[in-house]
Design a protein around this motif. Structure first.
Motif, PDB file in Angstrom:
ATOM      1  N   GLU A 275      17.650  59.189  42.286  1.00 48.50           N
ATOM      2  CA  GLU A 275      18.136  57.835  42.044  1.00 48.50           C
ATOM      3  C   GLU A 275      19.534  57.879  41.436  1.00 48.50           C
ATOM      4  N   GLU A 276      20.276  56.822  41.662  1.00 46.21           N
ATOM      5  CA  GLU A 276      21.668  56.739  41.221  1.00 46.21           C
ATOM      6  C   GLU A 276      21.787  56.920  39.706  1.00 46.21           C
ATOM      7  N   ILE A 277      22.762  57.722  39.310  1.00 45.98           N
ATOM      8  CA  ILE A 277      22.993  57.978  37.887  1.00 45.98           C
ATOM      9  C   ILE A 277      23.825  56.841  37.296  1.00 45.98           C
ATOM     10  N   ARG A 278      23.428  56.393  36.138  1.00 49.86           N
ATOM     11  CA  ARG A 278      24.189  55.349  35.447  1.00 49.86           C
ATOM     12  C   ARG A 278      24.953  56.000  34.296  1.00 49.86           C
ATOM     13  N   LEU A 279      26.264  55.984  34.416  1.00 45.22           N
ATOM     14  CA  LEU A 279      27.102  56.623  33.407  1.00 45.22           C
ATOM     15  C   LEU A 279      27.484  55.649  32.304  1.00 45.22           C
ATOM     16  N   ASN A 280      27.818  56.233  31.155  1.00 45.92           N
ATOM     17  CA  ASN A 280      28.365  55.440  30.060  1.00 45.92           C
ATOM     18  C   ASN A 280      29.862  55.278  30.332  1.00 45.92           C
ATOM     19  N   GLN A 281      30.184  54.312  31.201  1.00 44.51           N
ATOM     20  CA  GLN A 281      31.556  54.155  31.673  1.00 44.51           C
ATOM     21  C   GLN A 281      32.537  53.901  30.534  1.00 44.51           C
ATOM     22  N   LEU A 282      32.128  53.119  29.557  1.00 46.85           N
ATOM     23  CA  LEU A 282      33.040  52.780  28.460  1.00 46.85           C
ATOM     24  C   LEU A 282      33.392  54.006  27.631  1.00 46.85           C
ATOM     25  N   GLN A 283      32.392  54.844  27.340  1.00 46.89           N
ATOM     26  CA  GLN A 283      32.657  56.050  26.556  1.00 46.89           C
ATOM     27  C   GLN A 283      33.597  56.988  27.300  1.00 46.89           C
ATOM     28  N   ILE A 284      33.335  57.178  28.599  1.00 46.93           N
ATOM     29  CA  ILE A 284      34.187  58.067  29.387  1.00 46.93           C
ATOM     30  C   ILE A 284      35.593  57.485  29.525  1.00 46.93           C
ATOM     31  N   ASP A 286      37.168  55.448  27.470  1.00 44.29           N
ATOM     32  CA  ASP A 286      37.888  55.584  26.198  1.00 44.29           C
ATOM     33  C   ASP A 286      38.394  57.005  25.996  1.00 44.29           C
ATOM     34  N   ALA A 287      37.566  57.986  26.401  1.00 41.52           N
ATOM     35  CA  ALA A 287      37.940  59.383  26.199  1.00 41.52           C
ATOM     36  C   ALA A 287      39.054  59.826  27.145  1.00 41.52           C
ATOM     37  N   LEU A 288      39.148  59.211  28.315  1.00 41.70           N
ATOM     38  CA  LEU A 288      40.116  59.642  29.324  1.00 41.70           C
ATOM     39  C   LEU A 288      41.393  58.805  29.351  1.00 41.70           C
ATOM     40  N   ALA A 289      41.350  57.628  28.788  1.00 37.13           N
ATOM     41  CA  ALA A 289      42.478  56.698  28.882  1.00 37.13           C
ATOM     42  C   ALA A 289      43.775  57.332  28.386  1.00 37.13           C
ATOM     43  N   GLY A 290      44.756  57.383  29.284  1.00 32.76           N
ATOM     44  CA  GLY A 290      46.074  57.882  28.919  1.00 32.76           C
ATOM     45  C   GLY A 290      46.157  59.370  28.661  1.00 32.76           C
ATOM     46  N   LYS A 291      45.156  60.132  29.091  1.00 38.94           N
ATOM     47  CA  LYS A 291      45.120  61.570  28.801  1.00 38.94           C
ATOM     48  C   LYS A 291      45.597  62.395  30.002  1.00 38.94           C
ATOM     49  N   GLU A 305      35.415  67.500  43.325  1.00 39.85           N
ATOM     50  CA  GLU A 305      34.663  66.270  43.053  1.00 39.85           C
ATOM     51  C   GLU A 305      34.938  65.761  41.641  1.00 39.85           C
ATOM     52  N   ILE A 306      35.137  66.672  40.695  1.00 37.89           N
ATOM     53  CA  ILE A 306      35.527  66.246  39.343  1.00 37.89           C
ATOM     54  C   ILE A 306      36.856  65.501  39.406  1.00 37.89           C
ATOM     55  N   VAL A 307      37.785  66.018  40.202  1.00 44.47           N
ATOM     56  CA  VAL A 307      39.085  65.345  40.375  1.00 44.47           C
ATOM     57  C   VAL A 307      38.881  63.940  40.936  1.00 44.47           C
ATOM     58  N   ARG A 308      38.047  63.809  41.970  1.00 46.18           N
ATOM     59  CA  ARG A 308      37.807  62.492  42.570  1.00 46.18           C
ATOM     60  C   ARG A 308      37.168  61.540  41.559  1.00 46.18           C
ATOM     61  N   GLN A 309      36.253  62.050  40.761  1.00 44.60           N
ATOM     62  CA  GLN A 309      35.616  61.204  39.750  1.00 44.60           C
ATOM     63  C   GLN A 309      36.633  60.775  38.688  1.00 44.60           C
ATOM     64  N   LEU A 310      37.518  61.687  38.312  1.00 46.05           N
ATOM     65  CA  LEU A 310      38.527  61.371  37.291  1.00 46.05           C
ATOM     66  C   LEU A 310      39.473  60.274  37.747  1.00 46.05           C
ATOM     67  N   LEU A 311      39.722  60.210  39.051  1.00 44.40           N
ATOM     68  CA  LEU A 311      40.651  59.200  39.571  1.00 44.40           C
ATOM     69  C   LEU A 311      40.116  57.784  39.405  1.00 44.40           C
ATOM     70  N   ARG A 312      38.841  57.647  39.088  1.00 39.29           N
ATOM     71  CA  ARG A 312      38.269  56.315  38.843  1.00 39.29           C
ATOM     72  C   ARG A 312      38.635  55.804  37.457  1.00 39.29           C
ATOM     73  N   PHE A 313      39.186  56.684  36.615  1.00 33.47           N
ATOM     74  CA  PHE A 313      39.469  56.310  35.236  1.00 33.47           C
ATOM     75  C   PHE A 313      40.978  56.315  34.972  1.00 33.47           C
ATOM     76  N   PRO A 314      41.416  55.629  33.919  1.00 34.27           N
ATOM     77  CA  PRO A 314      42.860  55.469  33.668  1.00 34.27           C
ATOM     78  C   PRO A 314      43.506  56.691  33.019  1.00 34.27           C
ATOM     79  N   VAL A 315      43.438  57.847  33.673  1.00 37.12           N
ATOM     80  CA  VAL A 315      44.076  59.048  33.142  1.00 37.12           C
ATOM     81  C   VAL A 315      45.589  58.958  33.338  1.00 37.12           C
ATOM     82  N   ARG A 316      46.315  59.687  32.528  1.00 34.94           N
ATOM     83  CA  ARG A 316      47.775  59.696  32.689  1.00 34.94           C
ATOM     84  C   ARG A 316      48.187  60.640  33.817  1.00 34.94           C
TER      85      ARG A 316
END
Length: 633
Positions: A275-284, A286-291, A305-316
């Motif tokens: 079944e689909e995994i539900r992530l703690n999107q807010l925690q991730i 916050d940790a990745l924002a601007g990094k 795949e980690i790279v593709r997942q990271l692109l969903r978040f506001p990394v620098r």
């Protein structure tokens, strides 16, 4: 005639201005019809001059509205809901203007535009309806001319939004090979409905219709469906001899476009996943924002795949490091096409080259590091332990030491279940990495938080059993299985990487996170299921050959050593392993000696040093079993 019409449609001989002219012709004819209807109803008499004046005013207003909304600019053979809506809005706007003008003129006493309001109502309805029918006629004519005679009768499984999108995608593709004869749905409230002229039915009725219509394919088009239900549908279709295909969910559409070319064969990953995994999107987030995030082994199955997942978040920025030139280039090109504005850098470098890695850290200053760089093939590393030590252990040590030196916030290492009670060089090398990473977290005045994630086999990863079986099936077999009873834990690549992200930012340093891998799967059963999904029969079309366990291979993998236990976390699929801790000074000295020995010692001595570092490492079906006997004596 057919060829001429196709040339007209495809060459777009009918320009937008011709379409506008046809719409205006429809408009004037609709006005005459509306007038006739009004006279018949009211038995009133109107002069020809009044009628001509009224028709002129109506034509001018409708022309202005069509020009304003551009309702004539669409390609009629590809008309869709949006264009029909635009046409209706244009007609209604013209109607509204005429009604308001009529009311205003009547109010001030002017009689020159005295067309009855009922005529205007009739005219609006007729214009909208006839213009719509004109477009539908062209669309259906084009569809009939381009439809292939050798189409395959299919069912769509799912009468919801995704099912209707699939039906539209099939019908709108001129290269379409499918003829949808029915829609299957589990919701009894939808049975006996008709969607876009296609009947909706239950499974029992589908069996009868499918036989009569000679259905060959079922397309699964449901956004949210349990893995168990997907497995049941797969079994039912295979039992009937129907080939099962899947319409990807909206998030997986290529370039954000739905078309029938994206309909693919069902894969083993679809029915072995969970079944689909539900992530703690807010925690991730916050940790990745601007990094700035560095990913080593970025071109591999897990790293990419980690790279593709990271692109969903506001990394620098994402710094992608890999020694595999072709694979790194392919990933770079993929991201340039799908995420052209994404902040990333592709760096061709060896993680064991300390000077080169120092340059990378100095230039990019990563704040988070995901280490997925490793050699992983058990038989090869059993033959070449030098490379397992040099790359797996040496690479981790180089990156981890630089992480401390450059004050990286978080260092996440990807490990494996083969590190638990290892029976091979590969597993032992990863266990040594785990020990070193955990020992680093004990250092005082260290800013970096070191976290390890441990999981089993990944479905579809490079070199895994699934791609191997696919190639063997394509060649006609046999499928090679090492042992009839061998079992493994499996997880899909996206699932594994999502849990890596979740665990990485859940940890505070020193943890080894173990993922819930579900129930183990017998490789023999996996092979048989893949044969069925390919439409082949075991023993008739293809066979399975049992080749015996390879050097270092276990019958059963473990996620935790027998003396370990786990603690729960807030995520039900992630646990923390309680393992024996090692002193940093001791493990560092032994690792330095091991890496130094690479230059002067043979394989036997190197593996002996690994066994000294990991006492639970007992070789199995390997040349190095003799070392365990020496240790016992």
């Amino acid at each position: 005639m057919r060829t001429f019409l196709l040339n007209v449609f495809n060459g777009r001989v009918v320009s937008p201005w011709w379409i506008l002219l046809i719409d205006m012709g429809i408009c004037i004819n609709a006005y005459i019809i509306a007038f006739v209807l009004r006279i018949n109803v009211q038995l009133s008499y109107y002069s020809v001059s009044d009628m001509v004046l009224g028709a002129t005013v109506v034509q001018v207003v409708y022309l202005a509205s069509f020009l304003l909304f551009g309702s004539y600019r669409g390609v009629i053979r590809h008309s869709n809901y949006n264009e029909f809506r635009q046409l209706t809005i244009a007609c209604f706007t013209a109607f509204l203007v005429l009604i308001l003008c009529h009311a205003a003129l009547q109010y001030v006493g002017y009689q020159w535009f005295n067309t009855p309001r009922l005529v205007l109502v009739f005219h609006f309805l007729l214009t909208a309806m006839l213009s719509f029918l004109f477009r539908m006629l062209v669309k259906e004519t084009y569809s009939s001319l381009t439809k292939k005679n050798t189409s395959t009768n299919v069912f769509i499984y799912g009468a919801g939004e995704m099912g209707q999108i699939t039906l539209e995608a099939i019908r709108s593709d001129k290269e379409n090979q499918y003829n949808v004869v029915g829609i299957i749905d589990d919701n009894l409230n939808k049975w006996n409905m008709v969607l876009h002229s296609v009947p909706v039915m239950n499974w029992e009725k589908a069996l009868k219709v499918g036989k009569a219509k000679r259905v060959e394919v079922v397309i699964l088009a449901i956004n949210h469906i349990s893995v168990q239900r997907k497995h049941e549908i797969t079994d039912a279709c295979l039992d009937k001899g129907w080939k099962l295909k899947v319409m990807p969910s909206v998030g997986n559409w290529v370039n954000g476009i739905s078309n029938q070319k994206q309909i693919r064969d069902i894969r083993i990953e679809d029915i072995l996943g969970r079944e689909e995994i539900r992530l703690n999107q807010l925690q991730i987030m916050d940790a990745l924002a601007g990094k700035v995030v560095a990913v080593s082994g970025a071109a591999g199955s897990i790293g990419s795949e980690i790279v593709r997942q990271l692109l969903r978040f506001p990394v620098r920025k994402i710094v992608m490091v890999d020694i595999a030139e072709s694979a790194l280039y392919d990933l770079q090109q993929e991201l340039l096409l799908s995420h052209s504005d994404a902040p990333f850098s592709a760096i061709l470098a060896d993680v064991t080259n300390e000077q080169r890695m120092r340059e990378v850290f100095e230039q990019h200053r990563p704040q988070i590091v995901f280490n997925a760089a490793a050699y992983k093939h058990v038989p090869l590393l059993e033959e070449f332990p030098y490379e397992a030590i040099r790359v797996n252990i040496g690479g981790v040590k180089t990156l981890a030491d630089l992480a401390i030196e450059y004050q990286v916030d978080k260092f996440v290492m990807v490990s494996t279940d083969k590190a638990v009670n290892p029976t091979n060089v590969m597993g032992a090398s990863k266990r040594i990495c785990e020990i070193y990473i955990q020992a680093l977290s004990q250092l005082k005045n260290t800013k970096t938080e070191f976290v390890t994630t441990r999981f089993g086999n990944v479905l579809g990863s490079n070199g895994s059993v699934v791609p191997l079986f696919k190639k063997q099936i394509e060649r006609g077999g046999p499928i090679t299985v090492t042992h009839k009873e061998i079992t493994r834990y499996f997880m899909t690549i996206p699932e594994a990487c999502q849990l890596v992200l979740e665990a990485g930012f859940m940890g505070r340093g020193g943890e080894i996170f173990v993922f819930d891998m579900g129930d183990p799967v017998k490789i023999d059963d996996l092979a048989k299921e893949m044969i069925r999904l390919s439409g082949l029969k075991l023993g008739e079309d293809i066979t399975i050959a049992y080749t015996g366990l390879r050097p270092g291979e276990k019958l059963y993998e473990e996620l935790l050593a027998s003396k370990e236990n786990t603690m729960p976390t807030h995520h039900e699929k992630i646990m923390i392993a309680k393992v024996r801790e090692y002193k940093y000074a001791s493990i560092k000295n032994k690792m330095d000696e091991l890496l130094l020995a690479l230059k002067m010692e043979n394989n036997e001595h190197l593996v002996s040093r690994m066994k000294d570092l990991v006492p639970e490492y007992k070789s199995q079906n390997s040349l190095f079993c003799q070392l365990d006997k020496k240790l016992v004596h």
